[in-house]
Design an enzyme around this catalytic site. Sequence first.
Site, PDB file in Angstrom:
ATOM      1  N   GLU A   1      -5.627  -1.470  -8.527  1.00 16.99           N
ATOM      2  CA  GLU A   1      -4.736  -0.489  -9.129  1.00 16.99           C
ATOM      3  C   GLU A   1      -3.499  -1.228  -9.634  1.00 16.99           C
ATOM      4  OE1 GLU A   1      -5.339   3.646  -7.003  1.00 16.99           O
ATOM      5  OE2 GLU A   1      -5.124   2.098  -5.479  1.00 16.99           O
TER       6      GLU A   1
ATOM      7  N   ASN B   1      -5.313   6.515  -2.628  1.00 15.29           N
ATOM      8  CA  ASN B   1      -4.772   7.179  -1.440  1.00 15.29           C
ATOM      9  C   ASN B   1      -4.185   8.548  -1.743  1.00 15.29           C
ATOM     10  OD1 ASN B   1      -5.662   5.425   0.478  1.00 15.29           O
ATOM     11  ND2 ASN B   1      -3.878   4.094   0.314  1.00 15.29           N
TER      12      ASN B   1
ATOM     13  N   SER C   1       0.821  -1.215   0.000  1.00 20.48           N
ATOM     14  CA  SER C   1       0.000   0.000   0.000  1.00 20.48           C
ATOM     15  C   SER C   1       0.848   1.255   0.000  1.00 20.48           C
ATOM     16  CB  SER C   1      -0.885   0.040   1.248  1.00 20.48           C
ATOM     17  OG  SER C   1      -1.851  -0.955   1.188  1.00 20.48           O
TER      18      SER C   1
ATOM     19  N   HIS D   1      -2.646  -3.641  -6.625  1.00 19.31           N
ATOM     20  CA  HIS D   1      -3.081  -3.191  -5.294  1.00 19.31           C
ATOM     21  C   HIS D   1      -4.599  -3.295  -5.133  1.00 19.31           C
ATOM     22  CE1 HIS D   1      -3.870   0.146  -2.247  1.00 19.31           C
ATOM     23  NE2 HIS D   1      -3.203  -0.766  -1.591  1.00 19.31           N
TER      24      HIS D   1
HETATM   25  P1  NAD Z   1      -1.453  -8.973   7.707  1.00 13.24           P
HETATM   26  O1  NAD Z   1      -0.525  -8.617   8.801  1.00 13.24           O
HETATM   27  O2  NAD Z   1      -2.900  -9.169   7.989  1.00 13.24           O
HETATM   28  O3  NAD Z   1      -0.927 -10.316   6.997  1.00 13.24           O
HETATM   29  C1  NAD Z   1       0.406 -10.569   6.693  1.00 13.24           C
HETATM   30  C2  NAD Z   1       0.596 -12.070   6.514  1.00 13.24           C
HETATM   31  O4  NAD Z   1       1.913 -12.314   6.048  1.00 13.24           O
HETATM   32  C3  NAD Z   1       0.419 -12.866   7.812  1.00 13.24           C
HETATM   33  O5  NAD Z   1      -0.432 -13.960   7.569  1.00 13.24           O
HETATM   34  C4  NAD Z   1       1.849 -13.300   8.147  1.00 13.24           C
HETATM   35  O6  NAD Z   1       1.895 -14.562   8.810  1.00 13.24           O
HETATM   36  C5  NAD Z   1       2.457 -13.405   6.769  1.00 13.24           C
HETATM   37  N1  NAD Z   1       3.912 -13.288   6.750  1.00 13.24           N
HETATM   38  C6  NAD Z   1       4.741 -12.713   7.634  1.00 13.24           C
HETATM   39  N2  NAD Z   1       6.017 -12.805   7.223  1.00 13.24           N
HETATM   40  C7  NAD Z   1       5.982 -13.473   6.046  1.00 13.24           C
HETATM   41  C8  NAD Z   1       6.986 -13.899   5.141  1.00 13.24           C
HETATM   42  N3  NAD Z   1       8.261 -13.658   5.344  1.00 13.24           N
HETATM   43  N4  NAD Z   1       6.572 -14.580   4.052  1.00 13.24           N
HETATM   44  C9  NAD Z   1       5.278 -14.835   3.835  1.00 13.24           C
HETATM   45  N5  NAD Z   1       4.290 -14.457   4.649  1.00 13.24           N
HETATM   46  C10 NAD Z   1       4.650 -13.773   5.748  1.00 13.24           C
HETATM   47  O7  NAD Z   1      -1.232  -7.861   6.590  1.00 13.24           O
HETATM   48  P2  NAD Z   1      -2.266  -7.322   5.474  1.00 13.24           P
HETATM   49  O8  NAD Z   1      -3.101  -6.240   6.043  1.00 13.24           O
HETATM   50  O9  NAD Z   1      -2.917  -8.475   4.800  1.00 13.24           O
HETATM   51  O10 NAD Z   1      -1.231  -6.621   4.485  1.00 13.24           O
HETATM   52  C11 NAD Z   1      -0.424  -7.351   3.598  1.00 13.24           C
HETATM   53  C12 NAD Z   1      -0.006  -6.462   2.458  1.00 13.24           C
HETATM   54  O11 NAD Z   1      -1.177  -5.993   1.798  1.00 13.24           O
HETATM   55  C13 NAD Z   1       0.796  -5.222   2.866  1.00 13.24           C
HETATM   56  O12 NAD Z   1       1.766  -4.960   1.899  1.00 13.24           O
HETATM   57  C14 NAD Z   1      -0.260  -4.135   2.880  1.00 13.24           C
HETATM   58  O13 NAD Z   1       0.271  -2.856   2.601  1.00 13.24           O
HETATM   59  C15 NAD Z   1      -1.172  -4.577   1.765  1.00 13.24           C
HETATM   60  N6  NAD Z   1      -2.541  -4.062   1.822  1.00 13.24           N
HETATM   61  C16 NAD Z   1      -3.279  -4.111   2.987  1.00 13.24           C
HETATM   62  C17 NAD Z   1      -4.583  -3.610   3.003  1.00 13.24           C
HETATM   63  C18 NAD Z   1      -5.437  -3.667   4.256  1.00 13.24           C
HETATM   64  O14 NAD Z   1      -6.477  -3.006   4.276  1.00 13.24           O
HETATM   65  N7  NAD Z   1      -5.078  -4.429   5.273  1.00 13.24           N
HETATM   66  C19 NAD Z   1      -5.136  -3.074   1.833  1.00 13.24           C
HETATM   67  C20 NAD Z   1      -4.383  -3.074   0.656  1.00 13.24           C
HETATM   68  C21 NAD Z   1      -3.094  -3.564   0.668  1.00 13.24           C
END
Ligand code: NAD
Length: 298
Positions: free
Chosen positions: A153, A192, A120, A141
């Site tokens: 995106e 954003n 993000s 994204h």
């Molecule tokens: P999260 O913390 O909910 O999930 C992350 C996951 O990655 C966990 O299941 C964790 O166990 C796993 N993980 C940790 N280290 C790892 C590794 N080395 N290899 C593989 N997996 C690993 O995070 P999230 O909110 O799902 O965000 C993940 C990505 O998505 C980020 O880059 C974030 O910017 C992006 N994102 C999040 C949102 C949101 O609203 N939460 C929206 C758009 C994009």
Amino acid sequence: MNYQHVTVAGGGVLGSQIAMQTAYFGYDVTLYDISEEAIAQAKERTAALNEPYRQDLKATDEQLQAAHERLTYTSDLAEAVKEADLVIEAIPEVITIKVDFYKKIATLAPEYTVFVTNTSTLLPSQFAEATGRPEKFLALHFANHIWRNNTAEVMGHEGTEQKYFDEVVHFAQSIGMVALPLYKEQPGYILNSLLVPLLDAAEMLYVNEVADPETIDKTWMIGTGAPLGPFAILDIVGIKTAYNIVQMKAEATKNDNYIRLAQLLKERYIDQGKLGRETGEGFYKYPNPSFAHPEFLK
Ligand code: NAD
């Protein structure tokens, strides 16, 4: 190239949604996470999506069962990427974790595999080199609740080849997304880049006691015809996330407005357990927030 095997790395909030959505639309999906414990949580997350898919997409039991059957889970990275056409990375928003991950899959994945990041706040150019295949790397994204808030995106870096960019646009459309191509790298993408300044401006009006949140929202809603104002949006984002962002800005800039805003969000909302929609109360009370009543706009 038409993708068949898609690997989603990270089964957290977003990764579990991306895996489910991709399997629901007919792809064979492998969900990779770092440990058996994390896999168990990811399974709970994908199972919990059945209900919203029934409600929002009118998914039938057969469709949901078929989607789950197309989903496999593993904590073995080599196994996860060995026949992937596409790897969608949704692991923590931490540069070192992502770089380390890309360096590993650079050698584990077949040469033809395309990698996309769901980051993000970071940029694909920060990881392009680590992937070992910069021409086949870009950002895809999603927004939280991807089956409903279906923006995708698509953003390359300077070295991304158009061919792979187009393939990813096509893939995004094939899983029910509205693909939104960006011509160049932009921190915050399109959404954003628009939303952050709006929320920031609304918070500044509030912390400087120019107007209260309801009046600010009302002004935006009547003035633009938008269904939600900035404070109603902040309740969806979550006040803790908003606080973390403000706190970071306060530390980086030492700006008095951000320092006071961080304090205000903490004392009036976070310390009172008012974290937004998730907890039933934030700037508004749910499930019947005042902004949803017709009188609000009068
Ligand atoms: P999260 O913390 O909910 O999930 C992350 C996951 O990655 C966990 O299941 C964790 O166990 C796993 N993980 C940790 N280290 C790892 C590794 N080395 N290899 C593989 N997996 C690993 O995070 P999230 O909110 O799902 O965000 C993940 C990505 O998505 C980020 O880059 C974030 O910017 C992006 N994102 C999040 C949102 C949101 O609203 N939460 C929206 C758009 C994009």
